[in-house]
Write a protein that holds these residues in place. Structure first.
Motif, PDB file in Angstrom:
ATOM      1  N   ALA A  49      -5.926  -0.593  -7.698  1.00  0.00           N
ATOM      2  CA  ALA A  49      -7.207  -1.344  -7.630  1.00  0.00           C
ATOM      3  C   ALA A  49      -7.383  -1.716  -9.206  1.00  0.00           C
ATOM      4  O   ALA A  49      -7.117  -0.932 -10.050  1.00  0.00           O
ATOM      5  CB  ALA A  49      -8.141   0.005  -7.103  1.00  0.00           C
ATOM      6  N   THR A  50      -8.332  -2.364  -9.278  1.00  0.00           N
ATOM      7  CA  THR A  50      -8.972  -3.025 -10.720  1.00  0.00           C
ATOM      8  C   THR A  50     -10.413  -2.841 -10.556  1.00  0.00           C
ATOM      9  O   THR A  50     -10.762  -3.510  -9.124  1.00  0.00           O
ATOM     10  CB  THR A  50      -8.212  -4.108 -11.107  1.00  0.00           C
ATOM     11  OG1 THR A  50      -8.523  -5.301 -10.293  1.00  0.00           O
ATOM     12  CG2 THR A  50      -6.672  -4.149 -11.227  1.00  0.00           C
ATOM     13  N   ILE A  51     -11.201  -2.755 -11.630  1.00  0.00           N
ATOM     14  CA  ILE A  51     -12.613  -3.094 -11.694  1.00  0.00           C
ATOM     15  C   ILE A  51     -12.830  -4.014 -12.919  1.00  0.00           C
ATOM     16  O   ILE A  51     -12.194  -3.376 -14.107  1.00  0.00           O
ATOM     17  CB  ILE A  51     -13.261  -1.725 -11.711  1.00  0.00           C
ATOM     18  CG1 ILE A  51     -14.746  -2.107 -11.731  1.00  0.00           C
ATOM     19  CG2 ILE A  51     -12.707  -0.722 -12.879  1.00  0.00           C
ATOM     20  CD1 ILE A  51     -15.614  -0.879 -11.616  1.00  0.00           C
ATOM     21  N   THR A  52     -13.416  -5.128 -12.998  1.00  0.00           N
ATOM     22  CA  THR A  52     -13.528  -6.053 -14.089  1.00  0.00           C
ATOM     23  C   THR A  52     -15.048  -6.212 -14.241  1.00  0.00           C
ATOM     24  O   THR A  52     -15.753  -6.284 -13.563  1.00  0.00           O
ATOM     25  CB  THR A  52     -12.779  -7.498 -13.936  1.00  0.00           C
ATOM     26  OG1 THR A  52     -11.497  -7.203 -13.498  1.00  0.00           O
ATOM     27  CG2 THR A  52     -12.935  -8.270 -14.900  1.00  0.00           C
ATOM     28  N   SER A  62      -3.020  -2.017   1.164  1.00  0.00           N
ATOM     29  CA  SER A  62      -2.704  -0.920   1.600  1.00  0.00           C
ATOM     30  C   SER A  62      -3.608   0.290   1.305  1.00  0.00           C
ATOM     31  O   SER A  62      -3.383   1.372   2.051  1.00  0.00           O
ATOM     32  CB  SER A  62      -1.251  -0.680   0.753  1.00  0.00           C
ATOM     33  OG  SER A  62      -1.250  -0.461  -0.338  1.00  0.00           O
ATOM     34  N   VAL A  63      -4.442   0.185   0.642  1.00  0.00           N
ATOM     35  CA  VAL A  63      -5.362   1.378   0.209  1.00  0.00           C
ATOM     36  C   VAL A  63      -6.921   0.920   0.456  1.00  0.00           C
ATOM     37  O   VAL A  63      -7.819   1.809   0.450  1.00  0.00           O
ATOM     38  CB  VAL A  63      -5.359   1.746  -1.406  1.00  0.00           C
ATOM     39  CG1 VAL A  63      -3.985   1.716  -1.795  1.00  0.00           C
ATOM     40  CG2 VAL A  63      -5.900   0.760  -2.091  1.00  0.00           C
ATOM     41  N   LYS A  64      -7.132  -0.452   0.966  1.00  0.00           N
ATOM     42  CA  LYS A  64      -8.569  -0.788   1.394  1.00  0.00           C
ATOM     43  C   LYS A  64      -9.062   0.267   2.027  1.00  0.00           C
ATOM     44  O   LYS A  64      -8.288   0.730   3.313  1.00  0.00           O
ATOM     45  CB  LYS A  64      -8.554  -2.039   1.936  1.00  0.00           C
ATOM     46  CG  LYS A  64      -8.411  -3.115   0.802  1.00  0.00           C
ATOM     47  CD  LYS A  64      -8.619  -4.553   1.310  1.00  0.00           C
ATOM     48  CE  LYS A  64      -8.394  -5.533   0.111  1.00  0.00           C
ATOM     49  NZ  LYS A  64      -8.339  -7.058   0.694  1.00  0.00           N
ATOM     50  N   GLY A  65     -10.274   0.673   2.179  1.00  0.00           N
ATOM     51  CA  GLY A  65     -11.136   1.722   3.214  1.00  0.00           C
ATOM     52  C   GLY A  65     -10.653   3.051   2.697  1.00  0.00           C
ATOM     53  O   GLY A  65     -11.194   3.954   3.449  1.00  0.00           O
ATOM     54  N   ARG A  66      -9.513   3.236   1.869  1.00  0.00           N
ATOM     55  CA  ARG A  66      -9.343   4.767   1.737  1.00  0.00           C
ATOM     56  C   ARG A  66      -9.318   5.161   0.411  1.00  0.00           C
ATOM     57  O   ARG A  66      -9.755   6.332   0.026  1.00  0.00           O
ATOM     58  CB  ARG A  66      -7.716   5.045   2.072  1.00  0.00           C
ATOM     59  CG  ARG A  66      -7.277   4.890   3.401  1.00  0.00           C
ATOM     60  CD  ARG A  66      -5.793   5.162   3.921  1.00  0.00           C
ATOM     61  NE  ARG A  66      -4.861   4.284   3.124  1.00  0.00           N
ATOM     62  CZ  ARG A  66      -3.985   4.962   2.284  1.00  0.00           C
ATOM     63  NH1 ARG A  66      -3.980   6.100   2.236  1.00  0.00           N
ATOM     64  NH2 ARG A  66      -3.144   4.188   1.632  1.00  0.00           N
ATOM     65  N   PHE A  67      -9.129   4.185  -0.501  1.00  0.00           N
ATOM     66  CA  PHE A  67      -9.396   4.486  -2.128  1.00  0.00           C
ATOM     67  C   PHE A  67     -10.644   4.000  -2.514  1.00  0.00           C
ATOM     68  O   PHE A  67     -11.003   2.637  -2.155  1.00  0.00           O
ATOM     69  CB  PHE A  67      -8.049   3.966  -2.831  1.00  0.00           C
ATOM     70  CG  PHE A  67      -7.158   4.650  -2.427  1.00  0.00           C
ATOM     71  CD1 PHE A  67      -6.562   5.721  -1.620  1.00  0.00           C
ATOM     72  CD2 PHE A  67      -5.765   4.352  -3.444  1.00  0.00           C
ATOM     73  CE1 PHE A  67      -5.512   6.341  -1.214  1.00  0.00           C
ATOM     74  CE2 PHE A  67      -4.689   4.905  -3.058  1.00  0.00           C
ATOM     75  CZ  PHE A  67      -4.327   5.939  -2.038  1.00  0.00           C
ATOM     76  N   GLN A  79     -10.810   7.468  -6.435  1.00  0.00           N
ATOM     77  CA  GLN A  79     -11.195   8.452  -5.470  1.00  0.00           C
ATOM     78  C   GLN A  79     -10.173   7.934  -4.208  1.00  0.00           C
ATOM     79  O   GLN A  79     -10.095   6.902  -3.657  1.00  0.00           O
ATOM     80  CB  GLN A  79     -12.513   8.580  -4.997  1.00  0.00           C
ATOM     81  CG  GLN A  79     -12.560   9.356  -3.679  1.00  0.00           C
ATOM     82  CD  GLN A  79     -12.543  10.800  -3.943  1.00  0.00           C
ATOM     83  OE1 GLN A  79     -12.809  11.212  -4.981  1.00  0.00           O
ATOM     84  NE2 GLN A  79     -11.825  11.698  -3.201  1.00  0.00           N
ATOM     85  N   MET A  80      -9.211   8.880  -3.823  1.00  0.00           N
ATOM     86  CA  MET A  80      -8.059   8.660  -3.040  1.00  0.00           C
ATOM     87  C   MET A  80      -8.432   9.565  -1.496  1.00  0.00           C
ATOM     88  O   MET A  80      -8.148  10.801  -1.928  1.00  0.00           O
ATOM     89  CB  MET A  80      -6.732   8.914  -3.360  1.00  0.00           C
ATOM     90  CG  MET A  80      -6.619   7.909  -4.651  1.00  0.00           C
ATOM     91  SD  MET A  80      -4.775   8.194  -5.247  1.00  0.00           S
ATOM     92  CE  MET A  80      -4.841   9.873  -5.899  1.00  0.00           C
ATOM     93  N   ASN A  81      -8.602   9.150  -0.596  1.00  0.00           N
ATOM     94  CA  ASN A  81      -9.029   9.879   0.757  1.00  0.00           C
ATOM     95  C   ASN A  81      -7.978   9.399   1.746  1.00  0.00           C
ATOM     96  O   ASN A  81      -7.270   8.249   1.681  1.00  0.00           O
ATOM     97  CB  ASN A  81     -10.330   9.536   1.372  1.00  0.00           C
ATOM     98  CG  ASN A  81     -11.394  10.036   0.343  1.00  0.00           C
ATOM     99  OD1 ASN A  81     -11.238  10.925  -0.400  1.00  0.00           O
ATOM    100  ND2 ASN A  81     -12.359   9.231   0.374  1.00  0.00           N
TER     101      ASN A  81
END
Length: 117
Positions: A49-52, A62-67, A79-81
């Motif tokens: 994930a990145t934030i710009t 693979s992590v959408k909706g969970r991280f 945050q990893m769920n």
């Protein structure tokens, strides 16, 4: 220069949660983007994930909706769920600075995340 230090990794059972933190120090005023990458044994490093600019967010499918990635000044969090065994990897914090037409990338040392089945 930017120095990155990660924390928050560990061992968790499948379905559990972890929160990773990354603290940036140094020339943080010129950081453009921060993010998380991971590298599992025998695999290439991949984007998580990145934030710009503090607003534009990108996740690996693979992590959408969970991280969830978030940033607060010199900190970036992940945050990893609903963790899965396939999330097991070394998670590395990344930051980039743009000065005129040049981009400088920085990496932390990484923090191990192990998800048991």
């Amino acid at each position: 220069q930017v120095h990155l230090v990660e924390s928050g990794g560990g061992l968790v059972q499948a379905g559990g949660s972890l929160r990773l933190s990354c603290a940036a120090s140094g020339s943080i005023f010129s950081i453009n983007a921060m993010g998380w990458y991971r590298q599992a044994p025998g695999k290439q490093r991949e984007l998580v994930a990145t934030i710009t600019g503090g607003v534009r967010i990108n996740y690996a499918d693979s992590v959408k909706g969970r991280f969830t990635i978030s940033r607060d000044k010199n900190m970036v969090y992940l945050q990893m769920n609903s963790l899965k065994p396939e999330d097991t990897a070394v998670y590395v914090c990344n930051a980039d600075r743009r000065i005129l037409t040049t981009t400088y990338e920085y990496w932390g040392q990484g923090t191990q995340v192990t998800v048991s089945s």
